[in-house]
Design a protein around this motif. Structure first.
Motif, PDB file in Angstrom:
ATOM      1  N   ALA A  43       0.762  -1.280  -0.038  1.00  0.00           N
ATOM      2  CA  ALA A  43      -0.140  -0.165  -0.141  1.00  0.00           C
ATOM      3  C   ALA A  43       0.742   1.526  -0.170  1.00  0.00           C
ATOM      4  N   ALA A  44       2.071   1.180   1.379  1.00  0.00           N
ATOM      5  CA  ALA A  44       2.300   2.329   0.676  1.00  0.00           C
ATOM      6  C   ALA A  44       3.701   2.292  -0.282  1.00  0.00           C
ATOM      7  N   GLY A  45       4.010   1.463  -1.112  1.00  0.00           N
ATOM      8  CA  GLY A  45       4.314   2.062  -3.095  1.00  0.00           C
ATOM      9  C   GLY A  45       6.089   0.926  -2.586  1.00  0.00           C
ATOM     10  N   GLN A  46       6.389   0.506  -1.179  1.00  0.00           N
ATOM     11  CA  GLN A  46       7.188  -0.526  -1.023  1.00  0.00           C
ATOM     12  C   GLN A  46       7.493  -1.946  -1.634  1.00  0.00           C
ATOM     13  N   LEU A  47       7.040  -2.203  -2.280  1.00  0.00           N
ATOM     14  CA  LEU A  47       6.391  -3.335  -3.588  1.00  0.00           C
ATOM     15  C   LEU A  47       6.254  -3.716  -4.736  1.00  0.00           C
ATOM     16  N   ARG A  48       7.017  -3.416  -5.874  1.00  0.00           N
ATOM     17  CA  ARG A  48       6.515  -4.252  -7.343  1.00  0.00           C
ATOM     18  C   ARG A  48       5.280  -5.049  -7.106  1.00  0.00           C
ATOM     19  N   ARG A  49       6.045  -6.401  -6.596  1.00  0.00           N
ATOM     20  CA  ARG A  49       4.655  -7.435  -6.874  1.00  0.00           C
ATOM     21  C   ARG A  49       4.024  -7.010  -5.903  1.00  0.00           C
ATOM     22  N   ASN A  50       2.701  -8.225  -5.857  1.00  0.00           N
ATOM     23  CA  ASN A  50       1.980  -8.047  -4.716  1.00  0.00           C
ATOM     24  C   ASN A  50       2.065  -9.161  -3.255  1.00  0.00           C
ATOM     25  N   ALA A  51       1.501  -8.585  -2.447  1.00  0.00           N
ATOM     26  CA  ALA A  51       2.006  -8.574  -1.336  1.00  0.00           C
ATOM     27  C   ALA A  51       1.215 -10.249  -0.551  1.00  0.00           C
ATOM     28  N   GLU A  52       1.478 -10.993  -1.943  1.00  0.00           N
ATOM     29  CA  GLU A  52       1.332 -12.571  -1.209  1.00  0.00           C
ATOM     30  C   GLU A  52       2.178 -13.371  -1.854  1.00  0.00           C
ATOM     31  N   ASP A  53       3.033 -12.526  -3.069  1.00  0.00           N
ATOM     32  CA  ASP A  53       3.738 -13.323  -3.957  1.00  0.00           C
ATOM     33  C   ASP A  53       5.159 -12.981  -2.980  1.00  0.00           C
ATOM     34  N   VAL A  54       5.103 -11.395  -2.307  1.00  0.00           N
ATOM     35  CA  VAL A  54       6.064 -11.247  -1.520  1.00  0.00           C
ATOM     36  C   VAL A  54       6.408 -12.572  -0.218  1.00  0.00           C
ATOM     37  N   THR A  55       5.350 -12.760   0.132  1.00  0.00           N
ATOM     38  CA  THR A  55       4.865 -12.952   1.201  1.00  0.00           C
ATOM     39  C   THR A  55       5.551 -14.720   1.034  1.00  0.00           C
ATOM     40  N   ALA A  56       4.681 -15.771  -0.077  1.00  0.00           N
ATOM     41  CA  ALA A  56       5.668 -16.587  -0.846  1.00  0.00           C
ATOM     42  C   ALA A  56       6.983 -16.964  -0.605  1.00  0.00           C
ATOM     43  N   LEU A  57       7.509 -15.525  -0.995  1.00  0.00           N
ATOM     44  CA  LEU A  57       9.317 -15.888  -1.795  1.00  0.00           C
ATOM     45  C   LEU A  57       9.982 -15.904   0.132  1.00  0.00           C
ATOM     46  N   VAL A  58       9.388 -14.769   1.378  1.00  0.00           N
ATOM     47  CA  VAL A  58      10.050 -14.913   2.771  1.00  0.00           C
ATOM     48  C   VAL A  58       9.555 -16.378   3.506  1.00  0.00           C
ATOM     49  N   GLU A  59       8.672 -17.007   3.001  1.00  0.00           N
ATOM     50  CA  GLU A  59       8.647 -18.525   3.787  1.00  0.00           C
ATOM     51  C   GLU A  59       9.617 -19.128   3.361  1.00  0.00           C
ATOM     52  N   HIS A  60       9.812 -19.322   2.157  1.00  0.00           N
ATOM     53  CA  HIS A  60      11.337 -20.067   1.088  1.00  0.00           C
ATOM     54  C   HIS A  60      12.849 -19.230   1.648  1.00  0.00           C
ATOM     55  N   LEU A  61      12.522 -17.935   1.453  1.00  0.00           N
ATOM     56  CA  LEU A  61      14.220 -18.264   2.814  1.00  0.00           C
ATOM     57  C   LEU A  61      14.179 -18.354   3.814  1.00  0.00           C
ATOM     58  N   VAL A  62      13.014 -17.966   4.785  1.00  0.00           N
ATOM     59  CA  VAL A  62      13.382 -18.358   6.210  1.00  0.00           C
ATOM     60  C   VAL A  62      13.423 -19.863   6.268  1.00  0.00           C
ATOM     61  N   ALA A  63      12.496 -20.789   5.121  1.00  0.00           N
ATOM     62  CA  ALA A  63      12.764 -22.644   5.704  1.00  0.00           C
ATOM     63  C   ALA A  63      14.385 -22.075   5.053  1.00  0.00           C
ATOM     64  N   GLY A  64      15.114 -21.323   3.742  1.00  0.00           N
ATOM     65  CA  GLY A  64      15.957 -22.002   3.580  1.00  0.00           C
ATOM     66  C   GLY A  64      17.391 -21.927   4.408  1.00  0.00           C
ATOM     67  N   THR A  65      16.655 -20.631   5.378  1.00  0.00           N
ATOM     68  CA  THR A  65      17.798 -19.911   6.869  1.00  0.00           C
ATOM     69  C   THR A  65      17.685 -21.212   7.485  1.00  0.00           C
ATOM     70  N   GLU A  66      16.467 -21.491   7.838  1.00  0.00           N
ATOM     71  CA  GLU A  66      17.049 -22.756   8.892  1.00  0.00           C
ATOM     72  C   GLU A  66      17.873 -24.553   8.198  1.00  0.00           C
ATOM     73  N   MET A  67      17.349 -24.296   6.597  1.00  0.00           N
ATOM     74  CA  MET A  67      18.124 -25.303   6.256  1.00  0.00           C
ATOM     75  C   MET A  67      19.592 -25.517   6.270  1.00  0.00           C
ATOM     76  N   HIS A  68      20.170 -24.135   6.537  1.00  0.00           N
ATOM     77  CA  HIS A  68      21.234 -23.048   6.385  1.00  0.00           C
ATOM     78  C   HIS A  68      21.951 -23.591   7.956  1.00  0.00           C
ATOM     79  N   VAL A  69      21.188 -22.915   8.557  1.00  0.00           N
ATOM     80  CA  VAL A  69      21.606 -23.304   9.718  1.00  0.00           C
ATOM     81  C   VAL A  69      22.307 -25.201  10.243  1.00  0.00           C
ATOM     82  N   ARG A  70      20.880 -25.347   9.542  1.00  0.00           N
ATOM     83  CA  ARG A  70      20.902 -27.416  10.029  1.00  0.00           C
ATOM     84  C   ARG A  70      22.338 -27.578   9.957  1.00  0.00           C
ATOM     85  N   GLU A  71      22.259 -27.380   8.461  1.00  0.00           N
ATOM     86  CA  GLU A  71      24.072 -27.659   7.801  1.00  0.00           C
ATOM     87  C   GLU A  71      25.174 -27.460   8.024  1.00  0.00           C
TER      88      GLU A  71
END
Lengths: 209, 209
Positions: free
Chosen positions: B136-164
């Motif tokens: 709503a504040a014009g900070q995103l190029r794409r809609n919020a749901e797509d960016v939310t999905a990206l954040v989920e993937h990044l946090v999952a990747g982060t967990e894997m990174h920590v475990r490895e």
């Protein structure tokens, strides 16, 4: 000959049943009795083919690595840009995780048992080479190592997405490869509308650029 | 009173020892005997405080959720843009995964036991709200749901990174929060040098834009 074929079929049934069980409940959480029941094959016949749980887990890992290897070999024969090849490769990994139980199970077993090569050991080296080629061809804004780290995170996120879908946590969400493709669209062009992201990150890291 | 304090200390020692064991070997792969040995507390004393493995796992999950809740509450009090808050939140999640064994273990246990709320249930709703604000504040190029999905993937990747990292697969790689910060830099401005990514993706998805 007929006897050999029958033995091969029994082994293959056992490997698939074991993959389903190990993938769902983990190595420690699965017993040979459960696998025997799920396969509809007596425990005696099971232990004739596989003398231990470890043997059966090894067979699942071998099958999962072979399927991954075949898929990567087929992909490597396509003609497209290095960056496109990386994207195609990650979408193929998403498909394997979604559709091939031996692959999905191999990823989990190799991690839990610390047995042999991890799954990422199969696809990360070609991804790294392709991204260095993409950088040399001017296809990347950032250096190849940073993009390689991003790809690792996205594939890990994809694995999590598949597992959560299978456990029913996200019945209504997009299929894994569509989700990953949308994320690639986002990641290629960037989350911020401007390319000037100064001030958005908490502090400048400036470590590798 | 002194007796109560001693009991609380024993419980806390047991929860921490259990978290280490469950986090490393999973729920099915851990026994009360192992936890008792790791904590240096007799099995009799252990079962006086926690009558079953499930009880102890519940206590670890409760501790991990409380630590996560406290961290998110502290974060929510900072004044910065919605997108910055999301980035800070993910970096805090990375820190929790790296440094707080009860949190890391809670993430694993909730997934394995399907017990109570998953970890993402704690941070995904605020992330989604913040990303809708950022859009709503014009900070995103794409809609919020797509960016939310990206954040989920990044946090999952982060967990894997920590475990490895913990399993020694990547002893030499960057710490998890530095890795995630570099990925955010990349993701904010985009992987492609131009913003025209037509032709890089295998096919147009056009599903949500």
């Amino acid at each position: 000959m007929v006897k050999q074929e029958r033995a091969a079929k029994t082994r293959s049934t056992l490997v698939l049943a074991a993959a389903e069980q190990f993938d769902r409940d983990g190595y420690a959480g699965t017993s040979l009795a459960q696998i025997s029941k799920a396969a509809g094959i007596s425990l005696g016949a099971l232990t004739f083919h596989f003398s231990s749980k470890g043997d059966l887990a090894d067979a699942v890992e071998t099958a999962g690595r072979a399927t991954t290897h075949d898929a990567l070999t087929t992909l490597g024969q396509r003609a497209c840009s290095a960056l496109q090849q990386v994207i195609e490769l990650t979408l193929e990994l998403a498909r394997l995780l979604e559709e091939e139980v031996t692959v999905r199970c191999m990823v989990r077993l190799a991690r839990e048992r610390q047995s042999g090569e991890q799954w990422s050991g199969m696809w990360l080296p070609p991804v790294r080479i392709l991204l260095h080629q993409a950088y040399a061809a001017g296809q990347l804004r950032r250096n190849a190592e940073d993009v390689t780290a991003l790809v690792e995170h996205l594939v890990a996120g994809t694995e999590m997405h598949v597992r959560e879908r299978r456990e029913g946590h996200r019945a209504s969400s997009a299929s894994t490869d569509v989700a990953l493709e949308l994320i690639w669209e986002l990641v290629l062009s960037g989350v911020s509308p401007s390319n000037n992201c100064t001030g958005v990150l908490p502090q400048a890291t400036g470590a590798t650029d």
